[in-house]
Scaffold this motif. Structure first.
Motif, PDB file in Angstrom:
ATOM      1  N   LEU A 107      14.442 -34.846  10.461  1.00 11.91           N
ATOM      2  CA  LEU A 107      14.192 -34.970  12.495  1.00 11.91           C
ATOM      3  C   LEU A 107      15.954 -35.360  12.729  1.00 11.91           C
ATOM      4  O   LEU A 107      16.113 -34.972  13.793  1.00 11.91           O
ATOM      5  CB  LEU A 107      13.749 -36.116  12.250  1.00 11.91           C
TER       6      LEU A 107
ATOM      7  N   ILE B 256      17.423 -32.291  13.206  1.00 14.28           N
ATOM      8  CA  ILE B 256      16.693 -31.271  14.165  1.00 14.28           C
ATOM      9  C   ILE B 256      17.740 -31.815  15.236  1.00 14.28           C
ATOM     10  O   ILE B 256      17.468 -30.769  16.779  1.00 14.28           O
ATOM     11  CB  ILE B 256      15.376 -30.575  14.218  1.00 14.28           C
ATOM     12  N   SER B 257      17.410 -33.177  15.156  1.00 15.35           N
ATOM     13  CA  SER B 257      17.538 -33.719  17.194  1.00 15.35           C
ATOM     14  C   SER B 257      18.761 -34.291  17.181  1.00 15.35           C
ATOM     15  O   SER B 257      18.258 -35.865  16.266  1.00 15.35           O
ATOM     16  CB  SER B 257      16.215 -33.741  18.007  1.00 15.35           C
ATOM     17  N   ASN B 258      18.536 -34.816  17.969  1.00 17.18           N
ATOM     18  CA  ASN B 258      19.665 -36.293  19.095  1.00 17.18           C
ATOM     19  C   ASN B 258      18.758 -37.372  18.825  1.00 17.18           C
ATOM     20  O   ASN B 258      19.439 -38.224  18.454  1.00 17.18           O
ATOM     21  CB  ASN B 258      20.819 -35.333  19.657  1.00 17.18           C
ATOM     22  N   LYS B 259      17.635 -37.765  19.199  1.00 19.59           N
ATOM     23  CA  LYS B 259      17.096 -38.259  19.889  1.00 19.59           C
ATOM     24  C   LYS B 259      16.528 -39.543  18.033  1.00 19.59           C
ATOM     25  O   LYS B 259      16.902 -40.373  17.959  1.00 19.59           O
ATOM     26  CB  LYS B 259      15.240 -38.034  20.148  1.00 19.59           C
ATOM     27  N   TYR B 260      16.663 -38.574  17.064  1.00 17.44           N
ATOM     28  CA  TYR B 260      16.839 -39.511  15.586  1.00 17.44           C
ATOM     29  C   TYR B 260      18.088 -39.758  15.301  1.00 17.44           C
ATOM     30  O   TYR B 260      18.953 -38.859  15.064  1.00 17.44           O
ATOM     31  CB  TYR B 260      15.832 -38.500  14.643  1.00 17.44           C
ATOM     32  N   THR B 261      17.702 -40.982  13.955  1.00 16.98           N
ATOM     33  CA  THR B 261      18.920 -41.358  13.504  1.00 16.98           C
ATOM     34  C   THR B 261      19.225 -41.421  11.968  1.00 16.98           C
ATOM     35  O   THR B 261      17.639 -41.653  12.386  1.00 16.98           O
ATOM     36  CB  THR B 261      20.322 -42.706  13.868  1.00 16.98           C
TER      37      THR B 261
END
Length: 128
Positions: A88, A91-96
């Motif tokens: 994740l 795939i997404s900058n929302k997750y670290t």
């Protein structure tokens, strides 16, 4: 015994659920940086997910005594770690990605296994 009453017997699950909700509350309404704020939800999410998985499998297998094996618990922890800390964030900058989250997942899996082993030995812990 009805499903609602069955859930009431499992106070450890409810305790983890309340702790998880409290951790989410802290994360969104008191976003000060603290270890409690960052890792408490990760620590208790694995026992919650494993508990709900065991309940679901008991229902579909129609076996009230079914328990997750240690291998299943290990697989779930590795899966969570892989998904939430590698895939994740890619795939997404929302997750670290955070390796302390992985440690919390493993500790949570260990807590779940410990609770199961206490149940098997009859140590007075409520059954999952």
């Amino acid at each position: 015994m009805g499903a609602g009453l069955m859930f009431l017997r499992h106070y450890i699950f409810w305790l983890f659920g309340l702790v998880y909700l409290w951790a989410l509350y802290l994360k969104f309404f008191d976003p000060s940086v603290s270890l409690l704020n960052q890792y408490l939800a990760d620590l208790v999410c694995i026992p919650i997910v494993l508990y709900l998985s065991a309940l679901t499998l008991r229902f579909f297998k129609r076996d009230a005594t079914f328990e997750l094996s240690k291998l299943m618990v290990l697989f779930a922890v590795i899966y969570f770690s892989f998904l939430f800390e590698l895939v994740l964030p890619f795939i997404s900058n929302k997750y670290t990605s955070d390796w302390f989250d992985v440690l919390c997942y493993f500790i949570g899996g260990g807590i779940y296994v410990l609770i199961l082993s206490c149940k098997e030995k009859g140590a007075g812990v409520a059954p999952l």
